[in-house]
Design an enzyme around this catalytic site. Structure first.
Site, short mmCIF file in Angstrom:
data_model
loop_
_atom_site.label_atom_id
_atom_site.label_comp_id
_atom_site.label_asym_id
_atom_site.label_seq_id
_atom_site.Cartn_x
_atom_site.Cartn_y
_atom_site.Cartn_z
N GLU A 1 0.64 -1.41 0.06
CA GLU A 1 -0.19 0.16 0.05
C GLU A 1 0.94 1.25 -0.03
O GLU A 1 0.35 2.26 -0.26
CB GLU A 1 -1.16 0.15 1.37
CG GLU A 1 -0.22 0.22 2.48
CD GLU A 1 -1.23 0.24 3.65
OE1 GLU A 1 -1.67 1.38 4.25
OE2 GLU A 1 -2.01 -1.07 3.97
N ASN A 2 2.04 1.09 0.20
CA ASN A 2 2.82 2.36 0.34
C ASN A 2 3.40 2.80 -0.94
O ASN A 2 4.02 3.95 -1.10
CB ASN A 2 4.14 2.41 1.24
CG ASN A 2 5.01 1.02 0.85
OD1 ASN A 2 4.58 0.01 0.62
ND2 ASN A 2 6.23 1.24 0.84
#
Length: 223
Positions: A55-56
């Site tokens: 998700e980063n």
């Protein structure tokens, strides 16, 4: 009075990660959540094309780097060093959340504090006064992915089932979990309750129901 020794052997974290990886289909785009789910990256078969997402802002993530070859400018959402496979990319956090919220992920694999028999998920806060809430992108993933799988130990350290009739912790999402991969069994969550997919050798159906204090339907499914 002495306690009897269980006749079954729990799956180790790596064995559990391999069990999850076994069910990820060719061509799938998959988010691996913080914690145990990150181990799944190390067990994707080399001949199976799977796009791992973090998700980063990573797509095409590979397994953990060998010791001494870590690049701390290339990390997953849990700040662990990772590798990037050929064709992989890293990009802005906002683009990553656009993928998550836009239904572009086939599967997300998350940890959990509790999962209900119908698939409600609680994984960001225990509700305790001194607990630190950590929602992150869990709500976006749980609802945005086409399938949400949970990977966790079946019982707490106190021996209490994390699979419950109704979650008592604050919810991350309602009826979003399709499968529970645990150290003792793999279960499907349905509108009618739990369905058994598989369990470790030596564990029987009656004992599993006793541990969970819930009814579990039997199935002949292999996945």
């Amino acid at each position: 009075m002495s306690m009897s020794t269980p006749s079954y052997q729990r799956r180790s974290k790596d064995q559990l990660a391999a069990r999850v990886a076994q069910d990820i289909h060719e061509g799938a785009s998959v988010n691996l959540g913080i914690g145990m789910p990150t181990l799944v990256a190390n067990h994707i078969p080399a001949d199976r094309e799977v796009l791992l997402h973090s998700e980063n802002g990573i797509l095409g993530m590979g397994p953990a780097p060998a010791t001494g070859h870590e690049d701390y400018d290339l990390i997953n959402a849990g700040k662990q060093p990772v590798t990037l496979l050929p064709g992989g990319a890293y990009f802005h956090h906002a683009d990553s959340f656009g993928m998550m919220r836009g239904g572009h992920l086939d599967i997300c694999v998350l940890g959990a504090f509790q999962v209900s028999a119908q698939g409600d998920l609680a994984n960001w806060h225990t509700g305790e006064a001194d607990a630190i809430p950590a929602v992150g992108g869990a709500m976006d993933l749980a609802i945005g992915a086409k399938q949400t799988w949970v990977m966790m130990d079946l019982l707490t350290k106190q021996g209490v089932s994390k699979v419950v009739a109704q979650c008592t912790y604050p919810l991350t999402g309602k009826r979003c979990v399709k499968r529970i991969y645990s150290d003792l069994a793999t279960l499907a969550c349905t509108a009618h309750g739990l369905v058994l997919i598989d369990m470790v050798d030596g564990l029987n159906h009656a004992e599993l129901e006793r541990l969970l204090q819930l009814p579990i339907a039997k199935t002949s499914l292999s996945k």
